[in-house]
Every structure is written in structure tokens, then in C-alpha cells.
Design an enzyme around this catalytic site. Structure first.
Site, PDB file in Angstrom:
ATOM      1  N   HIS A  66     -32.847 -44.432  20.554  1.00 41.21           N
ATOM      2  CA  HIS A  66     -33.162 -42.867  20.268  1.00 41.21           C
ATOM      3  C   HIS A  66     -34.586 -42.886  19.794  1.00 41.21           C
ATOM      4  O   HIS A  66     -35.352 -41.776  19.812  1.00 41.21           O
ATOM      5  CB  HIS A  66     -32.369 -42.378  19.459  1.00 41.21           C
ATOM      6  N   ASP A  75     -35.173 -39.434  24.080  1.00 44.31           N
ATOM      7  CA  ASP A  75     -34.041 -38.651  23.618  1.00 44.31           C
ATOM      8  C   ASP A  75     -32.948 -38.826  24.637  1.00 44.31           C
ATOM      9  O   ASP A  75     -32.777 -39.397  25.674  1.00 44.31           O
ATOM     10  CB  ASP A  75     -34.535 -37.146  23.442  1.00 44.31           C
TER      11      ASP A  75
END
Length: 544
Positions: free
Chosen positions: A515, A519
Site C-alpha cells: 500500500h 492504493d
């Protein structure tokens, strides 16, 4: 009187800071309140002001160095003052290596003249650019035995494969510097071969170390010192004194988590304190906390005692490869923000393709093509549209985007999980991927895979569908930013054109991504495109 300026301790858990910028140079004057240097912790940035007026006599660290807290960073005083206590007895003012990080000052013994010898050292080979040490698994020759050119001296393992080291000279084994099971740094002497009476002292580990240190670059020396314990004669403290162990809070927490005995840790922190890295090092070496004898609960009365002790067990040391895998997995999970998305797709088309290949393989000259080969082919075509997944995150702040799909293939081997890389997969046809993927897997399982074929991957595919796994969370192979898990076929149902219930074969794909690098939306777009590509798989790919 010359005064040292220490790296401040900003917070109880802070053990070192990064020196980001010097605002004064050696030889310049500084007044009280003027900024000497800037530094950062993992939380914030600071400026260090001078508390004394005078000349900057020595800079003990370079910009970018990681400096332990409470260690002298520079020295301020008046020209000509003695600063040897801060520079290890050296008169030079600027230095990459801080004297405060050295052991108490001692008078150096005069260097001995090199000893002439006809003996030849046998070095531990460097198998691959990232390999730093190998495990010496077995000696095939002993001290005093004669060895000929081409005879196997010893066997050794990296974290990826096993090798035999053949002798390049003929003679007698004069000395062995390591024993079976030792972890040996690469390019250091493992043994010496020559004639009886030849001197082997220049090749012993304690003799080889100074030569290695002398060959280090200034930057490497500064980095090594910055991570070494910062101690002087006045501040040396043992890691344990009067039964009390000196360790940072983070080190204590990690030791409890990993089950490491703090008393067995080698302290490298400030003032002889144990820090996190010491605990991790001890964990790898197996310095576990002794398990106390726990009395078994009272057993209920039984008519007959069991014939075997139900509390019996056996213990085996983890292999070097297993320890390396464990370390890599822990580092991956502790250093990344990993998240997993799952999606399933209709396998009707790829099942039909496999059936066609099986029926026509001989006639068309096709290799065996598996579901995994088809997944690899599809990933190689889709991944290039999603550059953040076809990438490496380097040093936590730099994205390295690949122009080719260099796919890592997770392979289960007798010694543990290996990940050979299929380079340039997007330029291969489906039959070529099938042949090359199986070749890599076979070499990995046989332990003959070249180390260079296990580095440089941009994305990894891990298939455990053969075990019936319907969904899982694969762990990313650093520094890659993603890994795709391939699961088992399972029967699902959907509504047909007439509203009737239609069963079909489906497969789940599990994508774990970092992450920090991307995203959830771009990760989901990759899975969606991959799903559509597989559901619309065409026979034409066989011949493209």
C-alpha cells in the site's frame, strides 16, 4: 578546552538519528546558538545549535550517516587543542569514522612484516551478487589429507542452492578455519592447501580481517562505524551488570515477541546497550529463551497407563535456507503495508483451451500447458498496463519501474520456497512460457538453479491451487510491490440467459500489494483487467 557535541536523544525509544546536513565545516568558527548541523529521527527533523563558542576542530560523521544517540558528532574548541580522545588518537580533524564509536584508545602495535609462504588459501565463493555468506555443510577432506586438482574439498549452501567446492591446487590440507555448519562470509579463506611446514597464519580469520577493513571505501567505513557501539573508556558498560540487562524498550519488546534470551545478545547500541538489531541477529543465531519445565496437569485416574509417553517430542535445527526464508518473510511483513484483494473468474475458456491442447499436442508439436502457464501468460500481458505493480520499491522511497514483465515463479523445493525469475515473459508465446517455466522449476527443485536467475523479478505468481486452497494471503517478495496467489478450481453457479441456474468452474486470484507503492483502486483495476483477459482467453494465443 575542546568539547564534543553529542547527537541528542529525541525520545525514549530513539536509538539513532540521520545527520542530514552540516551547516559548519571543519576550521570555521561557531558562536553559541548558531546551527551546527541538522538531523532527523523517524518522526521529525531538528537543528542542533552550538552550546560553546570556538572553532569546529573535527567533523566525525558525513552527511547521511546514521549516528547513534549520545555519540560525539563533532568537536568544538580552539585551534591546536588536543582532540585525540574524540578521534582515537588521530591528529587529523575531519574524519568519516568517529573515534567515539571505537573501543578505548590503545597504543597500536607495530605492523608485522608479511610472512612468505607457498601455501594457497581456498576462499568461500561468492555465488550471486547479493550473497554475503554461505553455510559450510560438509568437509570432504580433513587436515593432513592430500588433495588433487578437481577433488571436492567441501560442500556449501547459499539461501538458494547447494554447491561443491573443488580444489584448484594440489597439496596437503594444512588448516581448516571453519567447521561443518558454520556460516562463512564470502571471499574469505576456508582452508589452506600447500606443503607440510608452510605457514598458514596469514590466512587465518583473525589475520584476514584487517586486510578486509583496509580495502573498505571511506563511505563503507563510515556506515560500519555509525552502526557500531559508540563507546569510550569512560562510557563502556556491559550489556549485563549485577544481573541487570541493559536493553532498549523496543529491543525488550522484540525479544519477548521472538522468544530471544537477552543475555545471549551481543550489544552494539550506545553505551553497550542491546538494541533491536542485536535481538534480530540473536534470533537468527537461535539464541532463544530457555523454556522452563512446566509440570503436566494431574491426570485423571486411568485403568491402564499409556504404553508411550504422550509428552515425548523431537527437535531439529532449522536449515539455513529455512532460517533465511523466515527472516525474509518477517522483514517483508514488518516493513511493508500489505493488503490482499480477492477476485474470481469464470474458467470455462481456459478449461476448453487445456482440453484442446491435450487432444492436439502431438499433432501440433505443443508442450504440456498448465493452468499456471496460462495465468503467467495473462499476467505478462496485463501487468505492463499497471506499472506500480510491475515495480520494485527501493530503500522505501524510490520506485523502480520495469519495462518488461520479469515474473517470479514460486516453487516448492525439498529445501524450501525458491522464486526463479522468468525474464521478458511478455515477449514469449504461451508454449514458450510453458517450456521455460517448467525448466526453471525443475532446476530449482534439483538445486542447480543459478543465483542470477533468482534476483531481478518485477512481480511474483504463487500457485497453491493443487492443494485445494480456495483463497489465501501471499506474502510479497521484497523489493517487489505485489504478488498474485492462484487458487483451486471450484464450482459456482450463475443465472443463465433464461434465468435458470448454471454451474460453472471458477478460480480465485489473491493479489497482495504494498500500500506504500499503490492504493486499492489501481490494485483492483489490475485484478479486474486480469479477470476479463482470462475469461476471454482465445485459442489464438497458442500460436502468437
Amino acid at each position: 578546552m575542546a568539547k564534543p557535541v553529542l547527537m541528542p536523544k529525541q525520545g525514549i525509544t530513539v536509538e539513532q538519528c540521520v545527520l542530514t546536513k552540516w551547516h559548519k565545516k571543519a576550521g570555521e568558527r561557531v558562536s553559541v546558538g548558531e546551527v551546527l548541523f541538522s538531523y532527523e529521527t523517524d518522526k521529525s527533523a531538528f537543528d542542533q545549535e552550538s552550546e560553546a563558542e570556538g572553532e569546529v576542530l573535527a567533523l566525525l560523521f558525513d552527511e547521511g550517516a546514521e549516528v547513534p544517540v549520545l555519540v560525539p558528532v563533532c568537536v568544538v574548541g580552539e585551534k591546536g587543542e588536543d582532540i585525540s580522545e574524540f578521534t582515537g588518537g588521530k591528529a587529523a580533524a575531519p574524519s568519516n569514522a568517529p573515534a567515539a564509536a571505537e573501543t578505548p584508545v590503545q597504543t597500536a602495535a607495530p605492523a608485522k612484516a608479511p610472512v612468505a609462504t607457498d601455501a594457497k588459501p581456498v576462499l568461500m565463493p561468492k555465488q550471486g551478487i547479493t550473497v554475503e555468506q554461505c553455510v559450510l555443510t560438509k568437509w570432504h577432506k580433513q587436515v593432513g589429507e592430500h588433495v588433487s586438482v578437481g577433488e571436492v574439498l567441501f560442500s556449501y549452501e547459499t539461501d538458494k542452492a547447494a554447491f561443491d567446492q573443488e580444489s584448484e591446487v594440489e597439496g596437503e590440507i594444512l588448516a581448516q578455519f571453519y567447521k561443518d555448519g558454520d556460516e562463512v562470509p564470502v571471499l574469505v579463506p576456508v582452508c589452506a592447501v600447500g606443503k607440510k611446514g608452510d605457514d598458514v597464519s596469514p590466512f587465518a580469520p583473525n589475520a584476514a580481517a584487517p586486510a578486509k577493513a583496509a580495502a573498505e571505501t571511506p563511505a563503507a567505513a563510515a556506515s560500519a562505524v555509525a552502526s557500531a557501539p559508540a563507546q569510550t573508556a569512560a562510557t563502556v558498560q556491559p550489556a549485563a551488570e549485577n544481573g541487570k540487562i541493559f536493553a532498549s524498550p523496543r529491543a525488550k519488546h522484540l525479544a519477548e515477541k521472538l522468544g530471544v534470551n537477552l543475555a545471549a545478545c551481543e550489544a552494539t547500541g550506545p553505551k553497550g546497550r542491546i538494541v533491536e538489531t542485536d535481538v534480530r541477529a540473536a534470533s537468527v543465531k537461535g539464541a532463544k529463551t530457555p523454556v522452563e519445565n512446566v509440570s503436566a496437569p494431574a491426570a485423571a485416574p486411568a485403568t491402564a497407563a499409556p504404553s508411550a509417553d504422550v509428552r515425548a517430542y523431537t527437535e531439529e535445527k532449522m536449515s539455513n535456507m529455512r532460517k533465511v526464508i523466515a527472516k525474509n518473510m518477517m522483514n517483508s511483513l514488518s516493513s511493508m503495508a500489505q493488503l490482499t484483494h480477492n477476485i474470481s473468474f469464470d474458467c470455462t475458456n481456459i478449461i476448453a483451451l487445456r482440453a484442446f491442447v491435450k487432444a492436439n499436442a502431438e499433432k501440433l508439436g505443443l508442450p504440456n500447458i498448465t493452468f499456471n502457464d496460462i495465468i503467467l501468460y495473462a499476467v505478462s500481458r496485463v501487468i505492463l498496463n499497471h506499472k506500480a505493480l510491475n515495480a520494485n520499491l527501493v530503500n522505501g522511497d524510490t520506485m523502480r519501474y520495469f519495462s518488461s514483465a520479469n515474473l517470479g515463479i514460486a516453487v516448492d523445493t525439498p529445501k524450501g520456497l525458491l522464486v526463479p525469475v522468468l525474464f521478458g515473459a511478455e515477449r514469449m508465446s504461451l508454449p514458450e512460457i510453458a517450456v521455460n517455466a517448467k525448466k526453471l522449476a525443475k532446476e530449482a527443485q534439483a538445486g542447480t538453479l543459478k543465483p542470477d536467475l533468482m534476483t531481478g523479478g518485477s512481480f511474483t505468481v504463487s500457485n497453491i491451487g493443487v492443494y485445494g486452497i480456495e483463497s489465501f494471503t501471499p506474502v510479497i517478495n521484497p523489493p517487489q510491490t505485489g504478488i498474485l496467489g492462484v487458487c483451486a478450481l471450484e464450482t459456482k453457479i450463475k443465472l443463465g440467459a433464461n434465468g435458470d441456474i448454471v454451474p460453472y468452474q471458477a478460480m480465485t486470484l489473491s493479489l497482495t500489494y504494498d500500500h506504500r507503492a499503490l492504493d486499492g483502486s489501481p490494485a483492483s483495476k489490475f485484478l479486474k483487467e486480469l479477470k476479463e483477459y482470462l475469461e476471454n482467453f482465445s485459442y489464438n494465443v497458442i500460436f502468437n
